[in-house]
Design a protein around this motif. Sequence first.
Motif, short mmCIF file in Angstrom:
data_model
loop_
_atom_site.label_atom_id
_atom_site.label_comp_id
_atom_site.label_asym_id
_atom_site.label_seq_id
_atom_site.Cartn_x
_atom_site.Cartn_y
_atom_site.Cartn_z
N LYS A 12 -25.80 -42.41 64.49
CA LYS A 12 -26.34 -41.75 65.68
C LYS A 12 -27.44 -42.60 66.28
N PRO A 15 -29.96 -40.85 72.29
CA PRO A 15 -29.61 -41.18 73.67
C PRO A 15 -30.82 -41.74 74.41
N THR A 17 -33.10 -42.55 77.56
CA THR A 17 -33.38 -42.04 78.91
C THR A 17 -34.61 -42.82 79.41
N GLN A 269 -15.96 -55.52 81.37
CA GLN A 269 -16.62 -54.22 81.39
C GLN A 269 -17.77 -54.26 80.39
N LYS A 271 -20.69 -51.94 78.40
CA LYS A 271 -21.01 -50.57 78.04
C LYS A 271 -22.52 -50.44 77.90
N GLY A 273 -25.32 -47.76 76.44
CA GLY A 273 -25.44 -46.52 75.68
C GLY A 273 -24.05 -46.07 75.27
N SER A 274 -23.87 -44.74 75.12
CA SER A 274 -22.58 -44.29 74.60
C SER A 274 -21.61 -43.90 75.70
N ASP A 275 -22.11 -43.78 76.94
CA ASP A 275 -21.20 -43.18 77.93
C ASP A 275 -21.21 -43.82 79.32
N VAL A 276 -21.86 -44.97 79.49
CA VAL A 276 -21.84 -45.60 80.82
C VAL A 276 -21.09 -46.93 80.73
N TYR A 277 -20.14 -47.10 81.62
CA TYR A 277 -19.34 -48.34 81.65
C TYR A 277 -19.52 -49.00 83.01
#
Length: 328
Positions: A12, A15, A17, A269, A271, A273-277
Motif C-alpha cells: 500500500k 495516495p 495529494t 504512457q 503512470k 500514482g495508482s490511477d492516473v495515466y
Amino acid sequence: TTVIPGHTVLCKRKPVTGTFYQEVIKGLSAPQKYLDSKYFYDAEGDRLFQQIMQCQEYYLTGCEMEIFATRAGEIAAALAQQAGTFDVVELGAGDATKSIHLLRQLLADGTDFTYFPIDISANVIQQLEQQLPVMLPELRMKGLNGEYFHMLEQANTFSHKRKVVLFMGGNIGNFDTAAAHDFCRELRDYLRPGDLLLTGFDLKKNPQVILRAYNDSAGITRAFNFNLLTRINRELGADFDITRFEHYPTYDPGTGACKSYLVSLEKQQVKIGSDVYIDFEAYEPLYMEISQKYSLEDTGQLALKSGFQPVGLFFDSKKWFVDALWKC
Ligand code: AVI
C-alpha cells in the motif's frame, strides 16, 4: 505492507495529494504539456543548480557577481541618493554571495539599515542567520522564511523606513513576459512611493552564447531538467523512464524566449500514482522552463507598465547582464 493470510501481499502506497501532485497532473493533462520550473529545486535540484552556476557556459552568475563586486560603491550611492534612509529586503536571498558586496559597502558608508533576506527555504534563512553575522558583525538582519509577498508584508510591520528590494539572479526571466508584468505590478502594490527595486535581467546577446548556457557540455542543465521527472517518480509514485525523453533547449532571438523542453522519444504512457495515466505521442514536447532574455528597452517598458520609474542601470563589463534600479 499488508499480509492477509492465504492471499497475496498488498503493497500500500499512501495516495498522494497536495499542491505538487495537483499542479503536476494539471500540467501533464494540458493540451500542451508543461511542468512548473519552481519544482526543480528539491535537494538534488539545489545541488545541480549550484553546479550550473559554476559552469563556464552559464555566464549569468559570473556577470552579476562582477556587477556587485565592482560596482557596489556606485549602487550604494544611487540607493542613498534616491531613497535617503532605507532598509534592504532581498527576495530569494539564497546564500547572499552577491548581495554581501552591497551590504559590506553600505556598512562601510555608515548607512543605518536592517537587512531582511526572504526565502521560501527555511534552511537558507537558518544558514544566513548563522553565517552573515560572522562575516559582517555590524550587520542588523532579520531573516524571513516564506512566500515573497507575504514576507514583504511582514517586513513592512518590522520596518517603517523606505524599502530597497533586491530581486537578483535573473530570476525574473523564469516568468514569461505577461507573468513578469503581473509579478512587478503585484510587487508594486506592496511598496510605497519612494521605495526602490533593483532587478537583475539577463540581456539579449549572441544567440549561441545564450543557448550554450542552457545546454552545457557537461550535461548538468540536462540533469537539472530530468531531475524533476525523477522527483515526480519518487514523490508522486510515477514511472517516468528518463531514457525515453530527450532534453531540448531552444532560444528565439526574436522574442528573447529561451525555453527548455523534454521531448518524448516514442509513443508511451506514464503512470502517476495508482490511477492516473498520461499518454505521450512520439516527439511530443513537455515544456519545462522559460528563461526570458530582455533588451534594455524591454526592461524600461516593463518598469513603466508596472508602475515604476527606471532610475539607474548597472552593467557587467561585457554588458551581458544588467541590474536595473526602479523607483516607486
Ligand atoms: C534561476 N534561474 C534564473 C535560472 C535561469 O537561468 O533561468 C535557472 C536555470 N535553468 C537552467 N539553468 C539555470
